[in-house]
Each structure stands twice: as structure tokens, then as C-alpha cells.
Design an enzyme around this catalytic site. Structure first.
Site, mmCIF file in Angstrom:
data_model
loop_
_atom_site.group_PDB
_atom_site.id
_atom_site.type_symbol
_atom_site.label_atom_id
_atom_site.label_comp_id
_atom_site.label_asym_id
_atom_site.label_seq_id
_atom_site.Cartn_x
_atom_site.Cartn_y
_atom_site.Cartn_z
ATOM 1 N N LYS A 11 0.850 -1.199 0.000
ATOM 2 C CA LYS A 11 0.000 0.000 0.000
ATOM 3 C C LYS A 11 0.886 1.250 0.000
ATOM 4 C CE LYS A 11 0.794 1.523 4.392
ATOM 5 N NZ LYS A 11 1.610 2.646 4.708
ATOM 6 N N ASP A 137 -2.361 -1.622 10.864
ATOM 7 C CA ASP A 137 -2.699 -1.538 9.436
ATOM 8 C C ASP A 137 -2.933 -2.905 8.796
ATOM 9 O OD1 ASP A 137 -0.103 -2.348 9.381
ATOM 10 O OD2 ASP A 137 0.641 -0.733 8.099
HETATM 11 P P1 ATP Z 1 4.328 -0.173 7.752
HETATM 12 O O1 ATP Z 1 4.129 0.507 6.438
HETATM 13 O O2 ATP Z 1 3.182 -1.036 8.202
HETATM 14 O O3 ATP Z 1 4.890 0.714 8.836
HETATM 15 P P2 ATP Z 1 6.788 -1.201 6.809
HETATM 16 O O4 ATP Z 1 6.569 -1.476 5.362
HETATM 17 O O5 ATP Z 1 7.479 0.071 7.150
HETATM 18 O O6 ATP Z 1 5.418 -1.293 7.549
HETATM 19 P P3 ATP Z 1 7.562 -3.911 7.173
HETATM 20 O O7 ATP Z 1 8.139 -4.219 5.832
HETATM 21 O O8 ATP Z 1 6.236 -4.458 7.497
HETATM 22 O O9 ATP Z 1 7.591 -2.351 7.466
HETATM 23 O O10 ATP Z 1 8.667 -4.421 8.232
HETATM 24 C C1 ATP Z 1 8.736 -3.933 9.518
HETATM 25 C C2 ATP Z 1 9.424 -4.986 10.404
HETATM 26 O O11 ATP Z 1 8.609 -6.146 10.465
HETATM 27 C C3 ATP Z 1 10.782 -5.417 9.917
HETATM 28 O O12 ATP Z 1 11.689 -5.202 10.950
HETATM 29 C C4 ATP Z 1 10.649 -6.894 9.633
HETATM 30 O O13 ATP Z 1 11.750 -7.645 10.059
HETATM 31 C C5 ATP Z 1 9.415 -7.325 10.391
HETATM 32 N N1 ATP Z 1 8.626 -8.360 9.677
HETATM 33 C C6 ATP Z 1 8.031 -9.398 10.233
HETATM 34 N N2 ATP Z 1 7.413 -10.144 9.319
HETATM 35 C C7 ATP Z 1 7.602 -9.572 8.132
HETATM 36 C C8 ATP Z 1 7.198 -9.896 6.806
HETATM 37 N N3 ATP Z 1 6.469 -10.979 6.512
HETATM 38 N N4 ATP Z 1 7.561 -9.045 5.824
HETATM 39 C C9 ATP Z 1 8.273 -7.922 6.122
HETATM 40 N N5 ATP Z 1 8.697 -7.602 7.342
HETATM 41 C C10 ATP Z 1 8.366 -8.410 8.356
#
Ligand code: ATP
Length: 287
Positions: A11, A137
């Protein structure tokens, strides 16, 4: 059914407003969420018992810290009649810790997929409630589309799809911790006026989006402070005939929307910063 393949779309945020800090320590938010065609691919396979996570990305945890694992664990707890387990394979295409809900979308896809794999009657409310315990989210990621999210991000109001728009998504090789950005935002005290009602009216009337309205992100300043590359990326986008440029979530991903697919593909193909993750994608409706 023994196995199942599904997509877990990323997203972007077309707008993100922080209304204030709540008594429970969370921020009160108003966000416009939009799904894009960039997606992880997930394979679910029944096994004799337990949960195994495998992934294409060496940096991702495969144990209980993986949000996909957590979704499977909740599913199996909620449905004790299922005695089998599941193997989850995640082909990671969404940059990690980049502001595109990469982990959340995997968790939501696994929950959705397990209902299908074990042929249970789909109950979206039950799924949403369960997913909220993983992250604010995650419920949005269950169906995606164009959505107004409020509260901590878990109160969802579907909006008309903004239509197929072409965009370029750029993520520098710099992971941002979401809590760190919110903390800096609080310290900077960068509260600004935000006319969210006008945005909602604009989106509900199903006409073209008026980018002159308050389509902006309150976390911009804090994210740019932590990752100065965001500014460099925005400067490059400025010279590419983009209609609109913004950071997604807490960054460091920056995206630009273009009036045509050709313009988006050209901007992606000519991207000068070689260490960035760059892709031309499109907005998608709820799934
Ligand atoms: P958001 O936009 O919800 O803040 P994000 O895109 O910034 O999320 P994510 O990619 O979801 O962040 O990753 C955040 C943390 O979650 C990372 O430190 C990662 O190690 C952990 N994590 C756990 N499971 C997953 C997964 N399936 N995919 C990605 N990251 C994951």
C-alpha cells in the site's frame, strides 16, 4: 485443496494526518490508503502439524517474529478443529521497513488464504478483529483498495477506487523504524493544519483527484530528518513530469504519480540512483 498461491499487495498513503497523541500512547490518525500492484507472492501448503515459514529474503525472520507466522498461529488457535499445520513460503518483492506495509500484507494474505485452504466459511469481521492484534494496518490489508483509515489505522471506511493510476515507487537502501519516526515527530512538534474533510469530499465525489488539496504526509519532516536521501529522491522526481510526489507511511519510500504509463515507465527506466529499489506500478482496487 493441498496448496494455494496468493498475492499480498503493498500500500501507499495518499495522505497521512496525525490528529494527536492518545491516552493509550498511540497516535490518532487519519489516512488515505491505496493498494498498488507491487506484491509479495505467498504459497500456503498443508502439512501434518505446526507452522513453518520460508522466505526468499535472507533478512526476514522465519519464526514467531514474522507477521505471517503470527497470522497462521492465530488462525490455528481460532479453529482448533483443524489438526493439520501449514508451510508458508513468502516471495518477498516489497522492500522491508519501507512504509508500504510489507509485513502487514503478508499477515493479512495468510489469514485470507488459510480460510480458503481449509475451506472454511469466510468471516471478514472475525478476520479483521484477529488481524488487529498483529498491527493497526493489518486489517486494511485484508481487502485493500482506496480506504479512509482512522483511529490507529484500524477503523476502515471504503472509498470509491481512485482508478488506475501509474506510479513509480522508489525506496532507498535505508530501513526506517516506524516508531522512531513517530517519536521524532512528537519531539519536533510539527503539528500542521490539515483539511481532511475536503480530501474525503474530493475522493467521495468520484471525479478526478485535486492534488492541490491537502494530500500530504505529516511524517514527512521527521522521515526526511532520519533519512536525508528522501529529499534527493524528491528532487529527481521533480524533473520527471510527475503529477504528484509524496512519501509513503513513515518512509523512506517515495512515490510519484504520472498521467500515463509511458511517463511512469520512462521515469523508472532512467532513474539515476543505482542503489535504490525502483519500480513502475499501478494502483489497484480492493481484492
Ligand atoms: P508499515 O508501512 O506497516 O509501517 P513497513 O513497510 O514500514 O510497515 P515492514 O516491511 O512491514 O515495514 O517491516 C517492519 C518490520 O517487520 C521489519 O523489521 C521486519 O523484520 C518485520 N517483519 C516481520 N514479518 C515480516 C514480513 N512478513 N515481511 C516484512 N517484514 C516483516
Amino acid at each position: 485443496m493441498r496448496e494455494l498461491y496468493l498475492k499480498a499487495p503493498a500500500k501507499i498513503n495518499l495522505a497521512l494526518h496525525i490528529k494527536g497523541l492518545r491516552d493509550d500512547g498511540f497516535h490518532e490518525l487519519q489516512m488515505i490508503m491505496q493498494s498498488i500492484s507491487l506484491a509479495d507472492r505467498i504459497k500456503l501448503k498443508k502439512k501434518s502439524g505446526g507452522i513453518i515459514v520460508k522466505t526468499s529474503h535472507t533478512e526476514l525472520p522465519t519464526g514467531k517474529e514474522n507477521l505471517a507466522y503470527q497470522a497462521a498461529e492465530i488462525f490455528l488457535k481460532q479453529n482448533p478443529e483443524i489438526t493439520q499445520g501449514v508451510e508458508i513460503y513468502i516471495e518477498k518483492n516489497i522492500p522491508i521497513a519501507a512504509g508500504m506495509a510489507g509485513g502487514s500484507t503478508d499477515a493479512a494474505a495468510v489469514m485470507r488464504g488459510l480460510y480458503q485452504l481449509f475451506e472454511l466459511e469466510v468471516d471478514f469481521n472475525k478476520m479483521r478483529q484477529a488481524l488487529e492484534t498483529i498491527g493497526s494496518d493489518v486489517p486494511y490489508c485484508l481487502e485493500g483498495g482506496t480506504v479512509y483509515a482512522s483511529g490507529r489505522g484500524e477503523i476502515l471506511e471504503p472509498l470509491p477506487f481512485i482508478g488506475e493510476k501509474y506510479l513509480v515507487v522508489v525506496t532507498p537502501a535505508f530501513k526506517i523504524s516506524t516508531p522512531m519516526v513517530y517519536k521524532l515527530y512528537d519531539n519536533l512538534k510539527g503539528y500542521q493544519d490539515f483539511n481532511f474533510d475536503l480530501l474525503l469530499a474530493n475522493l467521495k465525489n468520484e471525479g478526478e483527484i485535486d492534488w492541490q488539496l491537502d494530500y500530504k504526509n505529516d511524517l514527512k519532516k521527521a522521515a526526511e530528518n532520519i533519512c536525508p536521501e528522501i529529499k534527493e529522491i524528491k528532487d529527481i522526481f521533480k524533473n520527471t513530469k510527475a503529477e504528484f510526489t509524496m512519501i509513503s507511511g513513515s518512509g523512506p519510500t517515495v512515490f510519484s504519480i504520472y498521467s500515463s504509463r509511458e511517463l511512469a515507465e520512462k521515469a523508472a527506466a532512467n532513474w539515476p540512483r543505482k542503489n535504490d529499489f525502483v519500480t513502475a506500478v499501478r494502483t489497484i482496487d480492493s481484492y
